[in-house]
Scaffold this motif. Structure first.
Motif, PDB file in Angstrom:
ATOM      1  N   ALA A 221      88.401  50.151  62.526  1.00 50.11           N
ATOM      2  CA  ALA A 221      87.256  49.792  61.691  1.00 50.11           C
ATOM      3  C   ALA A 221      87.699  49.998  60.251  1.00 50.11           C
ATOM      4  O   ALA A 221      88.430  50.953  59.953  1.00 50.11           O
ATOM      5  CB  ALA A 221      86.045  50.668  62.004  1.00 50.11           C
ATOM      6  N   VAL A 222      87.270  49.106  59.369  1.00 49.59           N
ATOM      7  CA  VAL A 222      87.710  49.152  57.976  1.00 49.59           C
ATOM      8  C   VAL A 222      86.496  49.196  57.060  1.00 49.59           C
ATOM      9  O   VAL A 222      85.578  48.379  57.187  1.00 49.59           O
ATOM     10  CB  VAL A 222      88.581  47.925  57.637  1.00 49.59           C
ATOM     11  N   GLY A 223      86.495  50.160  56.136  1.00 47.00           N
ATOM     12  CA  GLY A 223      85.413  50.274  55.179  1.00 47.00           C
ATOM     13  C   GLY A 223      85.680  49.462  53.927  1.00 47.00           C
ATOM     14  O   GLY A 223      86.825  49.069  53.654  1.00 47.00           O
ATOM     15  N   PRO A 224      84.648  49.199  53.111  1.00 40.68           N
ATOM     16  CA  PRO A 224      84.818  48.395  51.895  1.00 40.68           C
ATOM     17  C   PRO A 224      85.723  49.023  50.851  1.00 40.68           C
ATOM     18  O   PRO A 224      86.234  48.328  49.976  1.00 40.68           O
ATOM     19  CB  PRO A 224      83.384  48.246  51.370  1.00 40.68           C
ATOM     20  N   ASP A 225      85.932  50.339  50.955  1.00 37.43           N
ATOM     21  CA  ASP A 225      86.830  51.015  50.007  1.00 37.43           C
ATOM     22  C   ASP A 225      88.267  51.103  50.508  1.00 37.43           C
ATOM     23  O   ASP A 225      89.119  51.714  49.872  1.00 37.43           O
ATOM     24  CB  ASP A 225      86.310  52.423  49.698  1.00 37.43           C
ATOM     25  N   GLY A 226      88.547  50.477  51.659  1.00 33.11           N
ATOM     26  CA  GLY A 226      89.893  50.498  52.203  1.00 33.11           C
ATOM     27  C   GLY A 226      90.158  51.613  53.201  1.00 33.11           C
ATOM     28  O   GLY A 226      91.279  51.732  53.703  1.00 33.11           O
ATOM     29  N   THR A 227      89.146  52.423  53.505  1.00 29.36           N
ATOM     30  CA  THR A 227      89.317  53.430  54.545  1.00 29.36           C
ATOM     31  C   THR A 227      89.481  52.748  55.900  1.00 29.36           C
ATOM     32  O   THR A 227      88.751  51.813  56.227  1.00 29.36           O
ATOM     33  CB  THR A 227      88.101  54.375  54.598  1.00 29.36           C
ATOM     34  N   VAL A 228      90.441  53.212  56.666  1.00 27.95           N
ATOM     35  CA  VAL A 228      90.688  52.680  58.012  1.00 27.95           C
ATOM     36  C   VAL A 228      90.420  53.789  59.023  1.00 27.95           C
ATOM     37  O   VAL A 228      91.009  54.873  58.936  1.00 27.95           O
ATOM     38  CB  VAL A 228      92.137  52.179  58.158  1.00 27.95           C
ATOM     39  N   ALA A 229      89.528  53.543  59.950  1.00 27.97           N
ATOM     40  CA  ALA A 229      89.288  54.462  61.060  1.00 27.97           C
ATOM     41  C   ALA A 229      89.918  53.882  62.310  1.00 27.97           C
ATOM     42  O   ALA A 229      89.926  52.660  62.500  1.00 27.97           O
ATOM     43  CB  ALA A 229      87.797  54.679  61.270  1.00 27.97           C
ATOM     44  N   PHE A 230      90.463  54.744  63.156  1.00 24.11           N
ATOM     45  CA  PHE A 230      91.110  54.248  64.373  1.00 24.11           C
ATOM     46  C   PHE A 230      90.764  55.110  65.571  1.00 24.11           C
ATOM     47  O   PHE A 230      90.605  56.326  65.468  1.00 24.11           O
ATOM     48  CB  PHE A 230      92.631  54.147  64.187  1.00 24.11           C
ATOM     49  N   ALA A 231      90.598  54.429  66.719  1.00 23.97           N
ATOM     50  CA  ALA A 231      90.309  55.089  67.986  1.00 23.97           C
ATOM     51  C   ALA A 231      91.548  55.016  68.868  1.00 23.97           C
ATOM     52  O   ALA A 231      92.270  54.019  68.865  1.00 23.97           O
ATOM     53  CB  ALA A 231      89.133  54.426  68.681  1.00 23.97           C
ATOM     54  N   MET A 232      91.765  56.092  69.635  1.00 21.89           N
ATOM     55  CA  MET A 232      92.993  56.206  70.427  1.00 21.89           C
ATOM     56  C   MET A 232      92.693  56.436  71.904  1.00 21.89           C
ATOM     57  O   MET A 232      91.593  56.838  72.280  1.00 21.89           O
ATOM     58  CB  MET A 232      93.847  57.349  69.872  1.00 21.89           C
ATOM     59  N   GLN A 233      93.727  56.179  72.718  1.00 26.56           N
ATOM     60  CA  GLN A 233      93.640  56.401  74.156  1.00 26.56           C
ATOM     61  C   GLN A 233      94.890  57.155  74.606  1.00 26.56           C
ATOM     62  O   GLN A 233      96.013  56.654  74.470  1.00 26.56           O
ATOM     63  CB  GLN A 233      93.492  55.052  74.877  1.00 26.56           C
ATOM     64  N   TRP A 234      94.680  58.339  75.111  1.00 27.84           N
ATOM     65  CA  TRP A 234      95.763  59.267  75.451  1.00 27.84           C
ATOM     66  C   TRP A 234      96.414  58.874  76.774  1.00 27.84           C
ATOM     67  O   TRP A 234      95.736  58.634  77.776  1.00 27.84           O
ATOM     68  CB  TRP A 234      95.202  60.674  75.528  1.00 27.84           C
ATOM     69  N   GLN A 235      97.747  58.820  76.783  1.00 27.56           N
ATOM     70  CA  GLN A 235      98.508  58.427  77.964  1.00 27.56           C
ATOM     71  C   GLN A 235      99.243  59.609  78.611  1.00 27.56           C
ATOM     72  O   GLN A 235     100.037  59.403  79.523  1.00 27.56           O
ATOM     73  CB  GLN A 235      99.526  57.344  77.587  1.00 27.56           C
ATOM     74  N   GLY A 236      98.971  60.814  78.135  1.00 26.69           N
ATOM     75  CA  GLY A 236      99.651  61.997  78.664  1.00 26.69           C
ATOM     76  C   GLY A 236      98.755  62.797  79.602  1.00 26.69           C
ATOM     77  O   GLY A 236      97.792  62.285  80.181  1.00 26.69           O
ATOM     78  N   ASP A 237      99.068  64.072  79.735  1.00 21.10           N
ATOM     79  CA  ASP A 237      98.325  64.986  80.591  1.00 21.10           C
ATOM     80  C   ASP A 237      96.924  65.187  80.019  1.00 21.10           C
ATOM     81  O   ASP A 237      96.760  65.618  78.875  1.00 21.10           O
ATOM     82  CB  ASP A 237      99.072  66.332  80.652  1.00 21.10           C
TER      83      ASP A 237
END
Length: 350
Positions: A221-237
Motif C-alpha cells: 500500500a502506498v501513501g500520498p507522501d511516498g510511505t510504502v506499507a508491506f504485508a508479509m507471509q512467513w515461510q519458516g517455522d
C-alpha cells in the motif's frame, strides 16, 4: 481536401461524444474479485458503503485488479499461476482485450497503470530462469516490452505518487507451473522491495535482515507522501512468530511492527492484505487464517486495535477508517453489509 474533411468530422465526433468516466459505472470506490454461490467468477465495483455498483464476468478465479486512472476500465488478473489478464469495460461488462502471458511466463495477480493509463505494468514469473519480470502492455493487449523486477517472485506492484516510479514486492519465492503452487527455494529466499523507473532502471532495493529471509514480501500500500506499507507471509517455522507488517520509504530502511504472541499465533504466519490511512497515520493488515484485522499507529508502530472477522482478507482506506471484505461475503466499514458472494483476497482503490 477530402482527407482534411474526414479528419475534422472525426474530431467533431470525438468532441461531441466524450469518453465515459467511472461515474457511468456507478462511481465505485473499489474493485474486488469474487465468486458467486453458483461458482461463477466476477470482478465487482464497490461503493464506499460496500454496495455493488457493477459486476463483470471473469474467465476463471481472479486475484486482484488494476483500475484505469480516467476511464471506467479495469484489468482483472488471474490467481497465480494464471496466464490471463482481461481488460473489462465496467459500464457494459464486456471484455474488450486480453493479455496472454508469453510462453514460459505466468502472472502473479497484480498490475499497475502508468499515470495516463496508456500502459499497464504486470508482475510476472520467467519460470525457466527463476527470474522476476515486469511486463509492459498497451490497453489493446499488445506487449510493448519488459524489464527485470530485480528479484524472484514479484507479486504486488504499485505506482508511486511521483508518477515516475514503481515499487515492486519481490516475494523471493521460486515457483514453476509444473509444480503447481509448491515453493521451490525456501532455504535460499531473498525477498526485497525494488524501486524502479517506468523504464526499469533500479533506483533503490531494500531487503530484510538475514534472519528474516523467509518472510516473503507480498502486498503493498502506498501513501500520498511516498510511505510504502508491506504485508508479509512467513515461510519458516510458525513457532517463531515473526513480524508480518512493515513500512518504509524510498532510500530508507524498513521498520517492522509486532503484535502480541497470542495474535501472532492465530495469524499462522500469514498476512493477506495491507492498507494505509494517511490522514489518520494508520496502517492495517488482515489475516484470513486468524480471522482478524489489525490497525497500527504509523509513527510508533503500536497495535491500536484488533477487529475480529471470519476469513477477512481485503482491506482499503475508506473515509476515516478501513473497509474490510471477507470470503463470507461480508463488507464492513462504517456500515456493514453482506452479499451473496465469496470475496477474494484484495480490495483495490480506484
Amino acid at each position: 481536401m477530402a482527407n482534411r474533411r474526414h479528419f475534422l468530422a472525426g474530431l467533431l465526433a470525438a468532441t461531441a461524444c466524450p469518453r465515459p468516466t467511472w461515474a457511468e459505472a456507478g462511481s465505485p470506490a473499489f474493485l474486488s474479485a469474487a465468486m458467486t454461490r453458483g461458482g461463477r467468477y466476477q470482478l465487482c465495483g464497490l461503493s464506499a458503503a460496500g454496495q455493488i455498483t457493477f459486476a463483470c464476468p471473469l474467465p476463471d478465479r481472479g486475484h486482484a485488479a488494476a483500475a484505469h486512472p480516467e476511464q471506467p476500465l479495469a484489468v482483472g488478473f488471474a490467481r497465480r499461476p494464471g496466464r490471463f489478464a482481461v481488460v473489462l469495460d465496467c459500464v457494459t461488462g464486456n471484455e474488450i482485450a486480453r493479455f496472454d502471458a508469453p510462453e514460459g511466463r505466468h502472472f502473479y495477480g497484480h498490475g499497475a497503470f502508468s499515470p495516463d493509463g496508456s500502459r499497464l505494468y504486470t508482475a510476472e514469473n520467467d519460470y525457466a530462469s527463476a527470474r522476476g519480470v515486469i511486463g509492459v502492455w498497451s490497453l489493446d493487449g499488445k506487449r510493448l516490452g519488459e524489464f527485470d523486477s530485480h528479484g524472484t517472485g514479484p507479486h504486488d506492484i504499485r505506482l508511486m505518487p511521483d508518477g515516475q516510479t514503481l515499487v515492486v514486492a519481490n516475494g523471493g519465492i521460486e515457483t514453476h507451473p509444473d509444480a503447481g503452487r509448491t515453493k521451490l527455494n525456501i532455504p535460499l529466499m531473498e525477498p526485497s522491495l525494488a524501486f524502479l523507473t517506468l523504464e526499469g532502471a533500479l533506483l533503490d532495493q531494500q531487503r530484510l535482515e538475514r534472519s528474516l529471509h523467509k518472510n516473503s514480501i507480498r502486498h503493498l500500500a502506498v501513501g500520498p507522501d511516498g510511505t510504502v506499507a508491506f504485508a508479509m507471509q512467513w515461510q519458516g517455522d510458525l513457532s517463531e512468530d515473526p513480524p508480518l507488517i512493515g513500512v518504509t520509504r524510498r532510500g530508507g530502511t524498513p521498520r517492522l511492527f509486532t503484535v502480541p504472541p497470542e495474535q501472532a499465533t492465530r495469524m499462522q504466519g500469514y498476512a493477506g492484505s495491507v492498507a494505509l490511512l494517511a490522514d489518520a497515520r494508520e496502517v492495517a493488515i488482515t489475516s484470513p487464517r486468524g480471522g482478524l484485522a489489525q490497525v497500527f499507529d504509523l509513527g510508533s508502530g503500536a497495535l491500536t486495535r484488533t477487529i475480529g472477522m471470519m476469513d477477512v482478507c481485503g482491506v482499503a482506506a475508506s473515509g476515516t477508517g478501513f473497509l474490510l471484505t471477507s470470503g463470507t461475503g461480508e463488507v464492513r466499514g462504517e456500515t456493514q453489509v453482506t452479499h451473496d458472494l465469496h470475496w477474494d483476497n484484495h480490495l483495490v482503490p480506484i
